[in-house]
Design a protein around this motif. Structure first.
Motif, short mmCIF file in Angstrom:
data_model
loop_
_atom_site.label_atom_id
_atom_site.label_comp_id
_atom_site.label_asym_id
_atom_site.label_seq_id
_atom_site.Cartn_x
_atom_site.Cartn_y
_atom_site.Cartn_z
N GLU A 1 2.16 -4.50 3.52
CA GLU A 1 3.22 -3.52 3.68
C GLU A 1 2.68 -2.14 3.34
O GLU A 1 2.11 -1.95 2.26
N VAL A 2 2.83 -1.20 4.26
CA VAL A 2 2.35 0.16 4.07
C VAL A 2 3.55 1.09 3.98
O VAL A 2 4.44 1.05 4.83
N ARG A 3 3.53 1.93 2.96
CA ARG A 3 4.58 2.94 2.80
C ARG A 3 3.93 4.31 2.74
O ARG A 3 3.12 4.56 1.84
N ILE A 4 4.27 5.17 3.68
CA ILE A 4 3.83 6.56 3.67
C ILE A 4 4.91 7.33 2.90
O ILE A 4 6.07 7.32 3.30
N GLU A 5 4.51 7.96 1.81
CA GLU A 5 5.50 8.61 0.94
C GLU A 5 5.17 10.08 0.72
O GLU A 5 4.12 10.42 0.19
N GLU A 6 6.11 10.91 1.11
CA GLU A 6 5.99 12.36 0.98
C GLU A 6 5.76 12.78 -0.48
O GLU A 6 4.96 13.67 -0.77
N ARG A 7 6.43 12.12 -1.40
CA ARG A 7 6.35 12.54 -2.80
C ARG A 7 4.96 12.33 -3.41
O ARG A 7 4.64 12.92 -4.43
N LEU A 8 4.13 11.51 -2.79
CA LEU A 8 2.78 11.30 -3.29
C LEU A 8 1.86 12.49 -2.98
O LEU A 8 0.82 12.66 -3.62
N MET B 1 0.83 -1.15 0.00
CA MET B 1 0.00 0.00 0.00
C MET B 1 0.89 1.23 0.00
O MET B 1 1.83 1.32 0.79
N LEU B 2 0.58 2.15 -0.89
CA LEU B 2 1.31 3.40 -0.99
C LEU B 2 0.37 4.52 -0.58
O LEU B 2 -0.72 4.66 -1.14
N CYS B 3 0.78 5.32 0.39
CA CYS B 3 -0.09 6.35 0.94
C CYS B 3 0.65 7.68 0.99
O CYS B 3 1.80 7.75 1.44
N SER B 4 -0.02 8.73 0.56
CA SER B 4 0.52 10.08 0.68
C SER B 4 0.74 10.40 2.16
O SER B 4 0.08 9.85 3.04
N SER B 5 1.64 11.32 2.42
CA SER B 5 1.95 11.70 3.80
C SER B 5 0.96 12.70 4.40
O SER B 5 1.10 13.06 5.56
N SER B 6 -0.03 13.12 3.66
CA SER B 6 -0.97 14.12 4.17
C SER B 6 -1.81 13.55 5.32
O SER B 6 -2.02 12.34 5.43
N GLU B 7 -2.29 14.44 6.15
CA GLU B 7 -3.13 14.04 7.30
C GLU B 7 -4.40 13.33 6.83
O GLU B 7 -4.79 12.31 7.39
N ARG B 8 -5.03 13.85 5.79
CA ARG B 8 -6.28 13.27 5.30
C ARG B 8 -6.08 11.85 4.76
O ARG B 8 -6.86 10.95 5.04
N THR B 9 -5.01 11.63 4.00
CA THR B 9 -4.79 10.28 3.46
C THR B 9 -4.39 9.31 4.57
O THR B 9 -4.78 8.14 4.53
N ARG B 10 -3.65 9.78 5.55
CA ARG B 10 -3.29 8.90 6.67
C ARG B 10 -4.53 8.55 7.50
O ARG B 10 -4.63 7.45 8.03
N GLU B 11 -5.49 9.47 7.58
CA GLU B 11 -6.76 9.18 8.25
C GLU B 11 -7.54 8.11 7.48
O GLU B 11 -8.10 7.19 8.07
N THR B 12 -7.55 8.23 6.15
CA THR B 12 -8.20 7.20 5.32
C THR B 12 -7.53 5.85 5.56
O THR B 12 -8.21 4.83 5.75
N LEU B 13 -6.21 5.83 5.56
CA LEU B 13 -5.47 4.60 5.82
C LEU B 13 -5.85 4.00 7.17
O LEU B 13 -6.10 2.80 7.27
N LYS B 14 -5.92 4.83 8.17
CA LYS B 14 -6.28 4.34 9.51
C LYS B 14 -7.67 3.71 9.52
O LYS B 14 -7.88 2.66 10.11
N ARG B 15 -8.61 4.32 8.81
CA ARG B 15 -9.99 3.81 8.77
C ARG B 15 -10.11 2.47 8.05
O ARG B 15 -10.95 1.65 8.40
N ILE B 16 -9.30 2.25 7.04
CA ILE B 16 -9.42 1.01 6.28
C ILE B 16 -8.48 -0.10 6.76
O ILE B 16 -8.67 -1.25 6.41
N MET C 1 -2.52 -0.76 -3.46
CA MET C 1 -3.53 0.24 -3.18
C MET C 1 -2.79 1.56 -3.06
O MET C 1 -1.80 1.65 -2.33
N LEU C 2 -3.26 2.55 -3.77
CA LEU C 2 -2.63 3.87 -3.78
C LEU C 2 -3.62 4.86 -3.17
O LEU C 2 -4.72 5.03 -3.68
N ILE C 3 -3.22 5.48 -2.06
CA ILE C 3 -4.06 6.48 -1.40
C ILE C 3 -3.41 7.83 -1.64
O ILE C 3 -2.32 8.10 -1.15
N GLY C 4 -4.08 8.65 -2.44
CA GLY C 4 -3.51 9.92 -2.83
C GLY C 4 -4.55 11.01 -2.95
O GLY C 4 -5.51 11.04 -2.18
N HIS C 5 -4.40 11.85 -3.97
CA HIS C 5 -5.18 13.08 -4.03
C HIS C 5 -5.81 13.32 -5.39
O HIS C 5 -5.27 12.94 -6.43
N TYR C 6 -6.95 13.99 -5.34
CA TYR C 6 -7.63 14.50 -6.52
C TYR C 6 -6.88 15.75 -6.97
O TYR C 6 -6.43 16.51 -6.13
#
Length: 123
Positions: free
Chosen positions: A25-32, A1-16, A55-60
């Motif tokens: 394996e979860v990777r929080i990545e600033e560049r996303l 799982m690749l997740c952006s480092s933003s607060e909102r995406t980390r909240e989504t990650l926490k919920r799922i 799974m990619l958790i990122g931004h619109y």
């Protein structure tokens, strides 16, 4: 799982995360956080060939643009074009290897919005 480092995406990650089970394996990545559609595609090119799914958790709008770029066909392409809401989930089946992934190399097999999940829980 690749997740952006933003607060909102980390909240989504926490919920799922409870529904993911062990061994993910979860990777929080600033560049996303500021990634464009090209940046996201480049990141997917870097996924290890032994990895079956990501799974990619990122931004619109970059996630919507990526899904639309990759999906050649699919049952919900029209809805995906209209709106990709916060916490929406587009599931794509890819053809080929991560490092060769290119536009129209996938099929959109599902597109689920939070509103649909809420409606299914209410019924």
């Amino acid at each position: 799982m690749l997740c952006s480092s933003s607060e909102r995406t980390r909240e989504t990650l926490k919920r799922i995360s409870a529904g993911l089970g062990g061994g993910v394996e979860v990777r929080i990545e600033e560049r996303l956080y500021t990634a464009s559609v090209c940046d996201l595609l480049q990141r997917l090119h870097e996924v290890d060939a032994r990895v079956d799914s990501v799974m990619l958790i990122g931004h619109y709008p970059a996630l919507q643009e990526l899904a639309l770029s990759l999906a050649r066909t699919g049952v919900d392409l029209r809805r995906l074009r209209e709106k990709f809401p916060t916490a929406g989930l587009a599931t794509l089946a890819l053809r080929g290897a991560w490092d060769e992934l290119a536009p129209e190399d996938a099929e959109l097999i599902a597109f689920v919005t939070p509103r649909e999940l809420e409606a299914s829980r209410a019924s």
